[in-house]
Design a protein around this motif. Structure first.
Motif, PDB file in Angstrom:
ATOM      1  N   PRO A   1      -0.339  -8.552  -3.495  1.00  0.00           N
ATOM      2  CA  PRO A   1      -1.561  -9.178  -3.001  1.00  0.00           C
ATOM      3  C   PRO A   1      -2.820  -8.445  -3.487  1.00  0.00           C
ATOM      4  CG  PRO A   1      -0.558  -7.883  -1.268  1.00  0.00           C
ATOM      5  CD  PRO A   1       0.372  -7.832  -2.454  1.00  0.00           C
ATOM      6  N   CYS A   2      -2.626  -7.232  -3.964  1.00  0.00           N
ATOM      7  CA  CYS A   2      -3.761  -6.453  -4.457  1.00  0.00           C
ATOM      8  C   CYS A   2      -3.969  -6.771  -5.938  1.00  0.00           C
ATOM      9  CB  CYS A   2      -3.504  -4.966  -4.256  1.00  0.00           C
ATOM     10  SG  CYS A   2      -2.063  -4.373  -5.160  1.00  0.00           S
ATOM     11  N   HIS A   3      -4.859  -6.079  -6.555  1.00  0.00           N
ATOM     12  CA  HIS A   3      -5.158  -6.265  -7.971  1.00  0.00           C
ATOM     13  C   HIS A   3      -4.835  -4.942  -8.667  1.00  0.00           C
ATOM     14  CE1 HIS A   3      -7.521  -9.145  -5.700  1.00  0.00           C
ATOM     15  NE2 HIS A   3      -7.487  -9.912  -6.763  1.00  0.00           N
ATOM     16  N   PRO A   4      -3.577  -4.748  -9.066  1.00  0.00           N
ATOM     17  CA  PRO A   4      -3.158  -3.451  -9.585  1.00  0.00           C
ATOM     18  C   PRO A   4      -3.678  -3.152 -10.980  1.00  0.00           C
ATOM     19  CG  PRO A   4      -1.379  -5.023  -9.795  1.00  0.00           C
ATOM     20  CD  PRO A   4      -2.494  -5.721  -9.056  1.00  0.00           C
ATOM     21  N   THR A   5      -3.742  -1.870 -11.279  1.00  0.00           N
ATOM     22  CA  THR A   5      -3.988  -1.435 -12.645  1.00  0.00           C
ATOM     23  C   THR A   5      -2.649  -1.486 -13.381  1.00  0.00           C
ATOM     24  OG1 THR A   5      -3.518   0.887 -12.184  1.00  0.00           O
ATOM     25  CG2 THR A   5      -5.812   0.150 -11.878  1.00  0.00           C
ATOM     26  N   ALA A   6      -2.694  -1.362 -14.687  1.00  0.00           N
ATOM     27  CA  ALA A   6      -1.455  -1.317 -15.472  1.00  0.00           C
ATOM     28  C   ALA A   6      -0.611  -0.119 -15.043  1.00  0.00           C
ATOM     29  CB  ALA A   6      -1.773  -1.244 -16.958  1.00  0.00           C
ATOM     30  N   GLU A   7      -1.260   0.998 -14.792  1.00  0.00           N
ATOM     31  CA  GLU A   7      -0.526   2.198 -14.398  1.00  0.00           C
ATOM     32  C   GLU A   7       0.137   2.027 -13.029  1.00  0.00           C
ATOM     33  OE1 GLU A   7      -1.179   7.010 -14.092  1.00  0.00           O
ATOM     34  OE2 GLU A   7      -2.579   5.794 -15.257  1.00  0.00           O
ATOM     35  N   GLU A   8      -0.535   1.357 -12.105  1.00  0.00           N
ATOM     36  CA  GLU A   8       0.064   1.117 -10.792  1.00  0.00           C
ATOM     37  C   GLU A   8       1.303   0.230 -10.912  1.00  0.00           C
ATOM     38  OE1 GLU A   8      -3.989   1.495  -8.067  1.00  0.00           O
ATOM     39  OE2 GLU A   8      -3.350  -0.478  -8.782  1.00  0.00           O
ATOM     40  N   LEU A   9       1.230  -0.811 -11.736  1.00  0.00           N
ATOM     41  CA  LEU A   9       2.403  -1.660 -11.950  1.00  0.00           C
ATOM     42  C   LEU A   9       3.528  -0.879 -12.612  1.00  0.00           C
ATOM     43  CD1 LEU A   9       1.190  -5.182 -13.109  1.00  0.00           C
ATOM     44  CD2 LEU A   9       2.489  -4.602 -11.083  1.00  0.00           C
ATOM     45  N   TYR A  10       3.166  -0.066 -13.586  1.00  0.00           N
ATOM     46  CA  TYR A  10       4.163   0.770 -14.270  1.00  0.00           C
ATOM     47  C   TYR A  10       4.876   1.676 -13.266  1.00  0.00           C
ATOM     48  CZ  TYR A  10       5.934   4.720 -16.962  1.00  0.00           C
ATOM     49  OH  TYR A  10       6.722   5.724 -17.468  1.00  0.00           O
ATOM     50  N   ASN A  11       4.129   2.312 -12.393  1.00  0.00           N
ATOM     51  CA  ASN A  11       4.728   3.215 -11.406  1.00  0.00           C
ATOM     52  C   ASN A  11       5.661   2.488 -10.444  1.00  0.00           C
ATOM     53  OD1 ASN A  11       3.553   5.565 -12.411  1.00  0.00           O
ATOM     54  ND2 ASN A  11       1.697   5.267 -11.211  1.00  0.00           N
ATOM     55  N   VAL A  12       5.352   1.236 -10.128  1.00  0.00           N
ATOM     56  CA  VAL A  12       6.215   0.438  -9.259  1.00  0.00           C
ATOM     57  C   VAL A  12       7.511   0.081  -9.982  1.00  0.00           C
ATOM     58  CG1 VAL A  12       6.431  -1.856  -8.191  1.00  0.00           C
ATOM     59  CG2 VAL A  12       4.368  -0.495  -7.826  1.00  0.00           C
ATOM     60  N   LEU A  13       7.407  -0.265 -11.254  1.00  0.00           N
ATOM     61  CA  LEU A  13       8.554  -0.767 -12.011  1.00  0.00           C
ATOM     62  C   LEU A  13       9.461   0.317 -12.589  1.00  0.00           C
ATOM     63  CD1 LEU A  13       6.756  -3.656 -13.901  1.00  0.00           C
ATOM     64  CD2 LEU A  13       8.455  -3.886 -12.073  1.00  0.00           C
ATOM     65  N   LYS A  14       8.926   1.498 -12.860  1.00  0.00           N
ATOM     66  CA  LYS A  14       9.704   2.499 -13.608  1.00  0.00           C
ATOM     67  C   LYS A  14      10.920   3.018 -12.856  1.00  0.00           C
ATOM     68  CE  LYS A  14       7.141   6.683 -12.480  1.00  0.00           C
ATOM     69  NZ  LYS A  14       6.384   7.798 -13.000  1.00  0.00           N
TER      70      LYS A  14
END
Length: 125
Positions: free
Chosen positions: A18-31
């Motif tokens: 629901p937020c507007h993540p940065t690329a790094e935030e998405l990366y940290n979630v997925l890694k």
């Protein structure tokens, strides 16, 4: 553009936030679940999703770009206290449709960013 399993994974992660993540935030979630995924792959695929009009890149002054999986026209508020980025849609005029035939150009979209204090920060004071 051909189907990409990684692009679909990144798109699903973006759409589920629901937020507007940065690329790094998405990366940290997925890694954690995808250890072979690189930050460069996340950036590349987010940019491709934006080019395909499946996401939008939001430019925030003095901060990393953020990404939004909602592509329907809407506006944002950037809180100067918590640095949160919030969707605004209720009660705001559709600014880009107001242009109509008033300009000789073909306007294909716009991004409007408001700056201020979010309701959460206001209620903390």
């Amino acid at each position: 553009m051909n189907y990409s399993k990684q692009r679909e994974l990144i798109r699903e992660a973006l759409m589920s936030r629901p937020c507007h993540p940065t690329a790094e935030e998405l990366y940290n979630v997925l890694k954690a679940d995808h250890p072979r995924l690189s930050l460069a792959t996340v950036y590349r695929n987010l940019n491709q999703l934006c080019e395909m009009n499946l996401a939008q890149k939001l430019h925030v002054p003095n901060a990393p770009d953020r990404f939004d999986g909602t592509i329907t026209p809407h506006y944002h508020l950037h809180c100067r206290r918590c640095r949160g980025l919030y969707d605004l849609s209720e009660g705001i005029s559709d600014w880009h449709s107001l242009l109509g035939d008033r300009v000789p150009h073909r306007v294909e979209g716009c991004q409007i960013m408001f700056f201020g204090i979010c309701d959460k920060c206001l209620n903390q004071a």
